[in-house]
Scaffold this active site. Structure first.
Site, short mmCIF file in Angstrom:
data_model
loop_
_atom_site.label_atom_id
_atom_site.label_comp_id
_atom_site.label_asym_id
_atom_site.label_seq_id
_atom_site.Cartn_x
_atom_site.Cartn_y
_atom_site.Cartn_z
CB SER A 138 -0.92 0.04 1.10
OG SER A 138 -1.63 1.44 1.40
CE1 TYR A 151 -3.87 -2.45 5.33
CE2 TYR A 151 -3.30 -0.26 4.82
CZ TYR A 151 -3.45 -1.55 4.51
OH TYR A 151 -3.51 -1.77 3.15
#
Length: 336
Positions: A138, A151
């Protein structure tokens, strides 16, 4: 011979879209996730598209379960050619509102799940001197944002871990390759699934891409794993360039906008524990597919992702993006 592919997090979102893509190639696909309803539905789609599916309910946080899934895959389909790590969970909340057990659980799934998958894959690929591991990363693994500390921390860890393993493989002269696909905001069910303590419904930070855009890049990365990483979405490239050249300005921008941009005007999801500890697609009728709740605002195309499949063009586009960020930075400093 059809490829044998393992996909973690295959029951929904990016993993589900990726399973469909490899099924159209006629691949043998081991589908790993916790939710049986999602896995069974994914298996039906794989079969309909021309592939073969093996449903393996697995919690990637437990290395014994991942190792067993690898064993069963090779017993059914033969040697694993490609292993794709996608599975994750998260908590949307300020760090101070995330409990220690919750933070550890996110880390166990979103980081150690990748470690466990990579270990199981390399244990089989390295002796054969062939195979590819694709880590689905990501932009948040290089540029963190508020409300997603667990995260973001896990995705940063995935990048560091993968770079270390890559250099070890290079040192050994191995032909096994490992690469990372860095994602933008994607329209997946996670924004209705994950545990959230936000006052409004979580959303991906626009611009939002459909999971099929990501799946196409994952498929290409699996075929061309020699590159260190692939970026999906112009927003990913712009964010990473901004973080490189004007990180302090980006900190202030995210502090000002990062809370509102991650929430809609709608009420939060129906109260419940989210999917942190238990899947939300466990029973019949609970399958949620690849897409989340943002179809109307998500795009199914990314010119930048297409460019990423052509290194020379991608380098030129990256240079232009970097120049644009530098001009923006200078204008801020001079007040122009």
């Amino acid at each position: 011979m059809p490829q044998t592919v393992v996909i973690t997090g295959a029951s929904a979102g990016v993993g589900r879209a990726t399973a469909r893509l490899f099924a159209r190639r006629g691949a043998n696909i081991a589908l790993l996730a916790r939710g049986r309803a999602g896995l069974e539905a994914a298996a039906e789609e794989v079969a309909a598209a021309g592939g073969r599916a093996l449903v393996l309910p697995t919690d990637v946080a437990h290395h014994q379960e991942v190792e067993k899934a690898a064993e069963l895959t090779e017993a059914e389909f033969g040697p694993i050619d490609v292993w794709i790590n996608v599975a994750f969970t998260s908590v949307f909340a300020p760090f101070a509102e995330i409990g220690p057990e919750e933070f550890q659980r996110v880390t166990d799934v979103a980081y150690l799940g990748y470690v466990n998958g990579t270990r199981a894959a390399l244990a089989r690929m390295v002796p054969r001197d062939r195979g590819a591991v694709v880590q689905v990363g990501s932009a948040l693994g290089e540029r963190s944002i508020p409300l997603q500390s667990a995260y973001c921390g896990a995705k940063h860890a995935v990048n560091g871990f993968t770079s270390s393993v890559r250099t070890e493989l290079l040192h050994d002269g191995s032909r096994v390759r490992i690469t990372v696909v860095q994602l933008p905001a994607v329209n997946t069910p996670q924004f209705s699934w994950v545990r959230s303590r936000l006052p409004k419904h979580p959303q991906p930070v626009p611009p939002i891409y459909q999971p099929e855009v990501v799946a196409r890049t994952i498929g290409y990365a699996a075929d061309h794993p020699g590159r260190k990483q692939y970026y999906v979405g112009a927003s990913t490239v712009a964010t990473l360039w901004a973080n490189r050249f004007v990180p302090a300005a980006l900190d202030r921008y995210l502090a000002r906008t990062g809370y509102s941009s991650q929430q809609t005007d709608s009420p939060p999801p129906v109260a419940g524990p989210g999917n942190l500890w238990q899947p939300l697609d466990e029973r019949p009728g609970e399958d949620h597919g690849a897409h989340g709740a943002f179809d109307e605002s998500a795009t199914g195309r990314s010119p930048q992702a297409a460019l990423a499949r052509h290194p020379a063009l991608a380098a030129g586009a990256g240079a232009l993006a970097g120049a644009a960020v530098l001009r923006w930075s200078r204008a801020r400093r001079t007040g122009g």
